[in-house]
Design an enzyme around this catalytic site. Structure first.
Site, PDB file in Angstrom:
ATOM      1  N   VAL A  95      -1.847  -5.343  76.660  1.00 12.45           N
ATOM      2  CA  VAL A  95      -2.945  -5.146  77.595  1.00 12.45           C
ATOM      3  C   VAL A  95      -3.880  -6.345  77.469  1.00 12.45           C
ATOM      4  O   VAL A  95      -4.265  -6.726  76.357  1.00 12.45           O
ATOM      5  CB  VAL A  95      -3.694  -3.834  77.283  1.00 12.45           C
ATOM      6  CG1 VAL A  95      -4.913  -3.683  78.177  1.00 12.45           C
ATOM      7  CG2 VAL A  95      -2.747  -2.649  77.447  1.00 12.45           C
ATOM      8  N   ASN A 110       1.356  -8.859  88.569  1.00 11.02           N
ATOM      9  CA  ASN A 110       2.169  -8.066  87.640  1.00 11.02           C
ATOM     10  C   ASN A 110       3.210  -7.302  88.445  1.00 11.02           C
ATOM     11  O   ASN A 110       2.984  -6.969  89.608  1.00 11.02           O
ATOM     12  CB  ASN A 110       1.291  -7.075  86.869  1.00 11.02           C
ATOM     13  CG  ASN A 110       2.093  -6.265  85.865  1.00 11.02           C
ATOM     14  OD1 ASN A 110       2.924  -6.812  85.121  1.00 11.02           O
ATOM     15  ND2 ASN A 110       1.873  -4.958  85.829  1.00 11.02           N
ATOM     16  N   HIS A 112       5.573  -3.774  88.277  1.00  9.79           N
ATOM     17  CA  HIS A 112       5.631  -2.485  87.591  1.00  9.79           C
ATOM     18  C   HIS A 112       6.765  -1.666  88.199  1.00  9.79           C
ATOM     19  O   HIS A 112       6.909  -1.625  89.424  1.00  9.79           O
ATOM     20  CB  HIS A 112       4.293  -1.751  87.750  1.00  9.79           C
ATOM     21  CG  HIS A 112       4.241  -0.484  86.967  1.00  9.79           C
ATOM     22  ND1 HIS A 112       4.120  -0.469  85.586  1.00  9.79           N
ATOM     23  CD2 HIS A 112       4.332   0.806  87.357  1.00  9.79           C
ATOM     24  CE1 HIS A 112       4.130   0.793  85.175  1.00  9.79           C
ATOM     25  NE2 HIS A 112       4.259   1.580  86.215  1.00  9.79           N
ATOM     26  N   ASP A 148      -2.074  -1.524  85.202  1.00  9.23           N
ATOM     27  CA  ASP A 148      -1.257  -1.196  86.376  1.00  9.23           C
ATOM     28  C   ASP A 148      -2.112  -0.776  87.572  1.00  9.23           C
ATOM     29  O   ASP A 148      -1.682   0.013  88.420  1.00  9.23           O
ATOM     30  CB  ASP A 148      -0.206  -0.111  86.039  1.00  9.23           C
ATOM     31  CG  ASP A 148       0.743  -0.587  84.947  1.00  9.23           C
ATOM     32  OD1 ASP A 148       1.019  -1.794  84.895  1.00  9.23           O
ATOM     33  OD2 ASP A 148       1.192   0.246  84.138  1.00  9.23           O
TER      34      ASP A 148
END
Ligand code: GRF
Length: 193
Positions: A95, A110, A112, A148
């Protein structure tokens, strides 16, 4: 147009990273991967990147004990040393602190393995199967302070089949990830100043 210089941050096998390196080689790509950074010394992806001729460095967080800020400063210094313009997190299992997120705001993506906002965090495929979902998928989003979270920039949906296990679903989603990430990164790089 000049290709944007991208760094990929990984912790593991780096299949998304490898797909981004390959996509960046296309003449029409708006980006090229110039650096791969891992927080895990022996991450398999480092050797993959090297074999593809891309600079690959380990900056192990364990070497910084609990000093997250110092670890992130070392990463940031590596990004700057390679004139990186955009960062792609791809299976980077740390993180980030608000400092690194803020330093790269608007220039950090990112990927996911779920249809966010469903199933942030871990074990996404098992959770989708347990919920009886008919569809799963993957998301590329801009990185903000929340894990996220951040603006959704692209998604691909795949079916969940009746006899799926978390690993069979993960494999189907992973194939979609490899397509999605380069497509979104290309689009975002085309919008940079
Ligand atoms: C991918 O499923 C990605 O969505 C998640 O971590 C996994 C990394 O896989 N964040 P790989 O290292 O790219 O193969």
């Amino acid at each position: 147009m000049r290709k944007r210089r991208v760094a990929v941050l990984i912790s593991g096998a780096g299949s998304n990273m490898a797909a981004l390196i390959d996509a960046g080689l296309a003449p029409e790509a708006a980006f090229e991967v110039v650096l791969v950074v891992s927080n895990i010394k022996g991450a398999g992806g480092l050797a993959v990147a090297e074999a593809k001729g891309v600079a690959a460095v380990a900056i192990p967080h364990v070497a910084f004990a609990k000093d997250r800020a110092a670890h992130e400063q070392a990463i940031d210094a590596a990004l700057k040393a390679h004139d990186v313009e955009m960062v792609a997190l791809a299976g980077y299992m740390r993180v980030l602190t608000p400092w690194l997120v803020g330093a790269w705001r608007g220039r950090m993506l990112n990927i996911h393995p779920s249809l966010l906002p469903l199933y942030p965090g871990l074990d996404t495929h098992a959770r989708a199967i347990a919920a009886g979902d008919a569809e799963a998928g993957c998301t590329v989003h801009g990185v903000t302070e929340g894990v996220d979270e951040g603006p959704i920039l692209g998604q691909v949906r795949v079916p969940v089949l009746p006899d799926d296990t978390p690993s069979s679903l993960a494999e189907r989603v992973k194939t979609a990830e490899h397509q999605l990430y380069s497509r979104v990164l290309h689009a975002v790089c085309n919008t940079l100043d």
